[in-house]
Design a protein around this motif. Structure first.
Motif, PDB file in Angstrom:
ATOM      1  N   CYS A 297       0.955  -1.122   0.051  1.00 26.72           N
ATOM      2  CA  CYS A 297      -0.008  -0.067  -0.044  1.00 26.72           C
ATOM      3  C   CYS A 297       0.821   1.263   0.134  1.00 26.72           C
ATOM      4  O   CYS A 297       1.787   1.222   0.572  1.00 26.72           O
ATOM      5  CB  CYS A 297      -1.064   0.019   1.049  1.00 26.72           C
ATOM      6  SG  CYS A 297      -1.927  -1.371   1.405  1.00 26.72           S
ATOM      7  N   ASN A 298       0.411   2.165  -0.790  1.00 32.81           N
ATOM      8  CA  ASN A 298       1.015   3.483  -0.893  1.00 32.81           C
ATOM      9  C   ASN A 298       0.149   4.626  -0.571  1.00 32.81           C
ATOM     10  O   ASN A 298      -0.903   4.668  -1.178  1.00 32.81           O
ATOM     11  CB  ASN A 298       1.671   3.746  -2.326  1.00 32.81           C
ATOM     12  CG  ASN A 298       2.344   4.992  -2.296  1.00 32.81           C
ATOM     13  OD1 ASN A 298       2.817   5.774  -1.479  1.00 32.81           O
ATOM     14  ND2 ASN A 298       2.728   5.288  -3.419  1.00 32.81           N
ATOM     15  N   ILE A 299       0.244   5.421   0.472  1.00 35.77           N
ATOM     16  CA  ILE A 299      -0.764   6.420   0.780  1.00 35.77           C
ATOM     17  C   ILE A 299       0.080   7.692   0.870  1.00 35.77           C
ATOM     18  O   ILE A 299       1.130   7.776   1.357  1.00 35.77           O
ATOM     19  CB  ILE A 299      -1.443   6.211   2.013  1.00 35.77           C
ATOM     20  CG1 ILE A 299      -1.950   4.786   2.307  1.00 35.77           C
ATOM     21  CG2 ILE A 299      -2.464   7.421   2.502  1.00 35.77           C
ATOM     22  CD1 ILE A 299      -2.449   4.376   3.600  1.00 35.77           C
ATOM     23  N   GLN A 300      -0.730   8.638   0.082  1.00 37.66           N
ATOM     24  CA  GLN A 300      -0.126  10.105  -0.009  1.00 37.66           C
ATOM     25  C   GLN A 300      -1.138  10.829   0.185  1.00 37.66           C
ATOM     26  O   GLN A 300      -2.467  10.898   0.012  1.00 37.66           O
ATOM     27  CB  GLN A 300       0.160  10.501  -1.488  1.00 37.66           C
ATOM     28  CG  GLN A 300       1.180   9.670  -1.936  1.00 37.66           C
ATOM     29  CD  GLN A 300       1.736   9.967  -3.544  1.00 37.66           C
ATOM     30  OE1 GLN A 300       0.828  10.745  -4.137  1.00 37.66           O
ATOM     31  NE2 GLN A 300       2.515   9.143  -4.035  1.00 37.66           N
ATOM     32  N   LEU A 301      -0.780  11.686   1.454  1.00 36.45           N
ATOM     33  CA  LEU A 301      -1.788  12.406   1.985  1.00 36.45           C
ATOM     34  C   LEU A 301      -1.211  13.942   2.033  1.00 36.45           C
ATOM     35  O   LEU A 301      -0.048  14.105   2.688  1.00 36.45           O
ATOM     36  CB  LEU A 301      -2.172  12.151   3.520  1.00 36.45           C
ATOM     37  CG  LEU A 301      -2.923  10.861   3.677  1.00 36.45           C
ATOM     38  CD1 LEU A 301      -2.964  10.653   5.396  1.00 36.45           C
ATOM     39  CD2 LEU A 301      -4.011  10.765   2.955  1.00 36.45           C
ATOM     40  N   LYS A 302      -1.908  15.059   1.691  1.00 36.69           N
ATOM     41  CA  LYS A 302      -1.467  16.296   1.790  1.00 36.69           C
ATOM     42  C   LYS A 302      -2.439  16.980   2.484  1.00 36.69           C
ATOM     43  O   LYS A 302      -3.728  17.221   1.844  1.00 36.69           O
ATOM     44  CB  LYS A 302      -0.952  16.988   0.493  1.00 36.69           C
ATOM     45  CG  LYS A 302      -0.352  18.184   0.462  1.00 36.69           C
ATOM     46  CD  LYS A 302       0.135  18.762  -0.710  1.00 36.69           C
ATOM     47  CE  LYS A 302       0.773  19.947  -0.633  1.00 36.69           C
ATOM     48  NZ  LYS A 302       1.342  20.553  -2.081  1.00 36.69           N
ATOM     49  N   PHE A 303      -2.290  17.845   3.477  1.00 36.43           N
ATOM     50  CA  PHE A 303      -3.325  18.623   4.353  1.00 36.43           C
ATOM     51  C   PHE A 303      -2.665  19.631   5.097  1.00 36.43           C
ATOM     52  O   PHE A 303      -1.336  19.596   5.339  1.00 36.43           O
ATOM     53  CB  PHE A 303      -4.084  17.892   5.201  1.00 36.43           C
ATOM     54  CG  PHE A 303      -3.552  16.849   6.010  1.00 36.43           C
ATOM     55  CD1 PHE A 303      -3.242  17.339   7.607  1.00 36.43           C
ATOM     56  CD2 PHE A 303      -3.232  15.749   5.948  1.00 36.43           C
ATOM     57  CE1 PHE A 303      -2.731  16.477   8.581  1.00 36.43           C
ATOM     58  CE2 PHE A 303      -2.437  14.871   6.756  1.00 36.43           C
ATOM     59  CZ  PHE A 303      -2.338  15.241   7.876  1.00 36.43           C
ATOM     60  N   ARG A 304      -3.518  20.709   5.336  1.00 36.72           N
ATOM     61  CA  ARG A 304      -2.888  21.807   6.228  1.00 36.72           C
ATOM     62  C   ARG A 304      -3.454  21.636   7.661  1.00 36.72           C
ATOM     63  O   ARG A 304      -4.624  21.239   7.679  1.00 36.72           O
ATOM     64  CB  ARG A 304      -3.517  23.082   5.922  1.00 36.72           C
ATOM     65  CG  ARG A 304      -2.622  23.494   4.620  1.00 36.72           C
ATOM     66  CD  ARG A 304      -2.865  24.827   4.126  1.00 36.72           C
ATOM     67  NE  ARG A 304      -1.968  25.348   2.915  1.00 36.72           N
ATOM     68  CZ  ARG A 304      -2.550  25.433   1.514  1.00 36.72           C
ATOM     69  NH1 ARG A 304      -4.098  25.374   1.476  1.00 36.72           N
ATOM     70  NH2 ARG A 304      -1.796  25.748   0.434  1.00 36.72           N
TER      71      ARG A 304
END
Length: 92
Positions: free
Chosen positions: A20-27
């Motif tokens: 599994c590869n998870i990419q998250l981007k958030f402020r």
């Protein structure tokens, strides 16, 4: 006489190994000292993202990729756990 009953399905769960590869981007608005502890950082960030958007967290991007891989690519420990799990499912 015609029966509309649904045939019984097997409850046997199949398990596999996934990469599994998870990419998250958030402020995130957070106390500065909370982000200094590297050991707890990942847990804090995942918990913030899992709780969802609010006035302190703004999601920007999320991408998840999961693909089944050969059991031979897993570590010996993971393969042993997979065998235990399959054996316990066979007994149920």
């Amino acid at each position: 006489m015609k029966s509309d009953a649904i045939p019984p399905q097997s409850n046997k769960a199949e398990v596999s190994v996934y990469e599994c590869n998870i990419q998250l981007k958030f402020r995130l608005i957070e106390e500065k000292c909370a982000l200094r502890n590297r050991d707890d950082l990942l847990e804090l960030l995942i918990e913030a993202f899992a709780n969802g958007a609010d006035e302190y967290m703004e999601p920007l991007h999320a991408h998840v990729d999961a693909q089944e891989i050969s059991e031979l690519e897993a570590s010996p420990q993971m393969r042993r756990q997979l065998m235990r799990l399959r054996n316990s499912l066979d007994l149920a």
